[in-house]
Motif scaffolding. Structure first.
Motif, PDB file in Angstrom:
ATOM      1  N   GLU A 113      34.910 109.699  29.792  1.00  0.00           N
ATOM      2  CA  GLU A 113      35.622 108.695  30.591  1.00  0.00           C
ATOM      3  C   GLU A 113      35.669 107.357  29.854  1.00  0.00           C
ATOM      4  OE1 GLU A 113      33.632 108.512  34.349  1.00  0.00           O
ATOM      5  OE2 GLU A 113      34.486 110.393  35.061  1.00  0.00           O
ATOM      6  N   ALA A 114      34.549 106.983  29.262  1.00  0.00           N
ATOM      7  CA  ALA A 114      34.499 105.711  28.531  1.00  0.00           C
ATOM      8  C   ALA A 114      35.446 105.742  27.333  1.00  0.00           C
ATOM      9  CB  ALA A 114      33.072 105.420  28.075  1.00  0.00           C
ATOM     10  N   GLU A 115      35.478 106.866  26.616  1.00  0.00           N
ATOM     11  CA  GLU A 115      36.381 106.989  25.479  1.00  0.00           C
ATOM     12  C   GLU A 115      37.835 106.905  25.930  1.00  0.00           C
ATOM     13  OE1 GLU A 115      35.495 110.516  23.243  1.00  0.00           O
ATOM     14  OE2 GLU A 115      33.439 109.870  22.857  1.00  0.00           O
ATOM     15  N   ASP A 116      38.167 107.579  27.040  1.00  0.00           N
ATOM     16  CA  ASP A 116      39.533 107.525  27.573  1.00  0.00           C
ATOM     17  C   ASP A 116      39.921 106.096  27.941  1.00  0.00           C
ATOM     18  OD1 ASP A 116      39.738 110.234  27.235  1.00  0.00           O
ATOM     19  OD2 ASP A 116      39.455 110.751  29.351  1.00  0.00           O
ATOM     20  N   ILE A 117      39.023 105.408  28.606  1.00  0.00           N
ATOM     21  CA  ILE A 117      39.296 104.024  29.011  1.00  0.00           C
ATOM     22  C   ILE A 117      39.460 103.147  27.777  1.00  0.00           C
ATOM     23  CG2 ILE A 117      38.275 101.988  30.101  1.00  0.00           C
ATOM     24  CD1 ILE A 117      37.104 103.932  32.204  1.00  0.00           C
ATOM     25  N   LEU A 118      38.599 103.329  26.788  1.00  0.00           N
ATOM     26  CA  LEU A 118      38.680 102.546  25.558  1.00  0.00           C
ATOM     27  C   LEU A 118      39.992 102.805  24.824  1.00  0.00           C
ATOM     28  CD1 LEU A 118      37.167 100.542  23.794  1.00  0.00           C
ATOM     29  CD2 LEU A 118      36.096 102.463  22.633  1.00  0.00           C
ATOM     30  N   GLN A 119      40.400 104.075  24.765  1.00  0.00           N
ATOM     31  CA  GLN A 119      41.673 104.404  24.123  1.00  0.00           C
ATOM     32  C   GLN A 119      42.833 103.780  24.887  1.00  0.00           C
ATOM     33  OE1 GLN A 119      41.757 108.662  23.801  1.00  0.00           O
ATOM     34  NE2 GLN A 119      40.555 108.684  21.917  1.00  0.00           N
ATOM     35  N   GLY A 120      42.769 103.820  26.228  1.00  0.00           N
ATOM     36  CA  GLY A 120      43.810 103.201  27.048  1.00  0.00           C
ATOM     37  C   GLY A 120      43.889 101.701  26.797  1.00  0.00           C
ATOM     38  N   GLU A 121      42.717 101.058  26.708  1.00  0.00           N
ATOM     39  CA  GLU A 121      42.697  99.619  26.440  1.00  0.00           C
ATOM     40  C   GLU A 121      43.266  99.310  25.057  1.00  0.00           C
ATOM     41  OE1 GLU A 121      38.709  98.235  27.009  1.00  0.00           O
ATOM     42  OE2 GLU A 121      38.844  98.343  29.196  1.00  0.00           O
ATOM     43  N   LYS A 122      42.913 100.136  24.071  1.00  0.00           N
ATOM     44  CA  LYS A 122      43.438  99.923  22.724  1.00  0.00           C
ATOM     45  C   LYS A 122      44.950 100.089  22.704  1.00  0.00           C
ATOM     46  CE  LYS A 122      39.384 101.163  20.008  1.00  0.00           C
ATOM     47  NZ  LYS A 122      38.798 102.137  19.078  1.00  0.00           N
ATOM     48  N   LEU A 123      45.456 101.097  23.431  1.00  0.00           N
ATOM     49  CA  LEU A 123      46.895 101.314  23.491  1.00  0.00           C
ATOM     50  C   LEU A 123      47.589 100.129  24.150  1.00  0.00           C
ATOM     51  CD1 LEU A 123      49.302 103.189  23.041  1.00  0.00           C
ATOM     52  CD2 LEU A 123      48.822 104.221  25.265  1.00  0.00           C
ATOM     53  N   ARG A 124      47.031  99.645  25.274  1.00  0.00           N
ATOM     54  CA  ARG A 124      47.611  98.473  25.945  1.00  0.00           C
ATOM     55  C   ARG A 124      47.591  97.261  25.017  1.00  0.00           C
ATOM     56  NH1 ARG A 124      45.223 100.686  30.394  1.00  0.00           N
ATOM     57  NH2 ARG A 124      43.287  99.556  30.141  1.00  0.00           N
ATOM     58  N   GLU A 125      46.501  97.095  24.303  1.00  0.00           N
ATOM     59  CA  GLU A 125      46.371  95.968  23.384  1.00  0.00           C
ATOM     60  C   GLU A 125      47.413  96.057  22.264  1.00  0.00           C
ATOM     61  OE1 GLU A 125      42.827  94.635  20.539  1.00  0.00           O
ATOM     62  OE2 GLU A 125      42.224  94.813  22.647  1.00  0.00           O
ATOM     63  N   MET A 126      47.618  97.278  21.742  1.00  0.00           N
ATOM     64  CA  MET A 126      48.624  97.463  20.698  1.00  0.00           C
ATOM     65  C   MET A 126      50.018  97.157  21.241  1.00  0.00           C
ATOM     66  SD  MET A 126      47.122 100.885  18.784  1.00  0.00           S
ATOM     67  CE  MET A 126      48.732 101.446  18.365  1.00  0.00           C
ATOM     68  N   GLN A 127      50.301  97.616  22.474  1.00  0.00           N
ATOM     69  CA  GLN A 127      51.604  97.349  23.074  1.00  0.00           C
ATOM     70  C   GLN A 127      51.792  95.850  23.297  1.00  0.00           C
ATOM     71  OE1 GLN A 127      51.300  99.868  26.521  1.00  0.00           O
ATOM     72  NE2 GLN A 127      52.285 101.596  25.504  1.00  0.00           N
ATOM     73  N   GLU A 128      50.739  95.176  23.754  1.00  0.00           N
ATOM     74  CA  GLU A 128      50.820  93.727  23.953  1.00  0.00           C
ATOM     75  C   GLU A 128      51.059  93.024  22.626  1.00  0.00           C
ATOM     76  OE1 GLU A 128      47.269  92.540  25.976  1.00  0.00           O
ATOM     77  OE2 GLU A 128      47.846  93.528  27.847  1.00  0.00           O
ATOM     78  N   ASN A 129      50.379  93.481  21.570  1.00  0.00           N
ATOM     79  CA  ASN A 129      50.589  92.890  20.247  1.00  0.00           C
ATOM     80  C   ASN A 129      52.025  93.098  19.779  1.00  0.00           C
ATOM     81  OD1 ASN A 129      47.988  91.931  20.042  1.00  0.00           O
ATOM     82  ND2 ASN A 129      47.245  93.648  18.843  1.00  0.00           N
ATOM     83  N   ASP A 130      52.560  94.332  20.025  1.00  0.00           N
ATOM     84  CA  ASP A 130      53.951  94.602  19.659  1.00  0.00           C
ATOM     85  C   ASP A 130      54.885  93.677  20.433  1.00  0.00           C
ATOM     86  OD1 ASP A 130      53.161  96.534  17.894  1.00  0.00           O
ATOM     87  OD2 ASP A 130      53.700  98.238  19.174  1.00  0.00           O
ATOM     88  N   ASN A 131      54.622  93.521  21.740  1.00  0.00           N
ATOM     89  CA  ASN A 131      55.455  92.629  22.558  1.00  0.00           C
ATOM     90  C   ASN A 131      55.360  91.193  22.062  1.00  0.00           C
ATOM     91  OD1 ASN A 131      56.290  94.724  24.171  1.00  0.00           O
ATOM     92  ND2 ASN A 131      54.803  94.336  25.781  1.00  0.00           N
ATOM     93  N   ASP A 132      54.142  90.754  21.740  1.00  0.00           N
ATOM     94  CA  ASP A 132      53.950  89.392  21.234  1.00  0.00           C
ATOM     95  C   ASP A 132      54.694  89.201  19.917  1.00  0.00           C
ATOM     96  OD1 ASP A 132      52.379  88.821  23.396  1.00  0.00           O
ATOM     97  OD2 ASP A 132      50.462  88.956  22.325  1.00  0.00           O
ATOM     98  N   GLN A 133      54.627  90.205  19.037  1.00  0.00           N
ATOM     99  CA  GLN A 133      55.318  90.089  17.753  1.00  0.00           C
ATOM    100  C   GLN A 133      56.823  90.062  17.971  1.00  0.00           C
ATOM    101  OE1 GLN A 133      54.134  92.284  14.422  1.00  0.00           O
ATOM    102  NE2 GLN A 133      52.127  91.361  14.438  1.00  0.00           N
ATOM    103  N   GLN A 134      57.330  90.897  18.905  1.00  0.00           N
ATOM    104  CA  GLN A 134      58.762  90.896  19.197  1.00  0.00           C
ATOM    105  C   GLN A 134      59.190  89.528  19.726  1.00  0.00           C
ATOM    106  OE1 GLN A 134      60.979  93.123  18.436  1.00  0.00           O
ATOM    107  NE2 GLN A 134      62.656  91.991  19.335  1.00  0.00           N
ATOM    108  N   LYS A 135      58.368  88.940  20.605  1.00  0.00           N
ATOM    109  CA  LYS A 135      58.677  87.614  21.131  1.00  0.00           C
ATOM    110  C   LYS A 135      58.698  86.578  20.012  1.00  0.00           C
ATOM    111  CE  LYS A 135      56.874  88.421  25.776  1.00  0.00           C
ATOM    112  NZ  LYS A 135      55.793  88.126  26.711  1.00  0.00           N
TER     113      LYS A 135
END
Length: 154
Positions: free
Chosen positions: A80-102
């Protein structure tokens, strides 16, 4: 009685790390995505029964190797912790992509604004140059002895 701990991350608003509450330790350390309260109760912790199994005991009351049920619980929590960590990393990567696009979009807007300002400035300079050239031509013709009248176009 409470024991204070500061080795693990405190994340108010998230679920408490059950393993940490039971044992006072967490295998994920600073990387754990669950809350690790600064003060944890000592002694027995009243944990809910899990699928009819025995209640959990803290490390102070259990010195033998973990039972198969406990190992299964630890593995489940780890997954469960690994899944949550992977989800957080994915969200963080998406946020970084959005920030870079902006940032790219903002940069494009800035470049377009600078181009407009440069064009406007150039248009103003051109008008000045044409005006100054006409005056200079008039002065040269006058120096050469030509008589310039209003209808000559200069």
């Amino acid at each position: 009685m409470m024991v204070e701990s500061s080795e693990y991350p405190v994340r108010p608003g998230t679920k408490d790390c059950q393993f940490y509450l039971r044992t006072g330790r967490c295998g994920y350390g600073e990387n754990c995505c669950y809350n690790h309260p600064k003060e944890i109760p000592t002694g027995k912790i009243n944990m809910p029964k899990c699928k009819g199994q025995k209640r959990y005991r803290t490390e102070s009351t259990s010195r033998s190797s973990p039972s198969p049920e406990k190992r299964e619980d630890i593995e489940k929590q780890s997954t469960e912790a690994e899944d949550i960590l992977q989800g957080e990393k994915l969200r963080e990567m998406q946020e970084n992509d959005n920030d870079q696009q902006k940032l790219v979009e903002q940069r494009e807007r800035d470049i377009e604004r600078q181009r407009r300002e440069a064009r406007l400035s150039l248009e103003q300079i051109k008008q000045t140059v044409h005006f100054d050239e006409a005056i200079r031509i008039r002065e040269i013709l006058t120096e050469l002895g030509f008589i310039i009248t209003e209808g000559d176009g200069l």
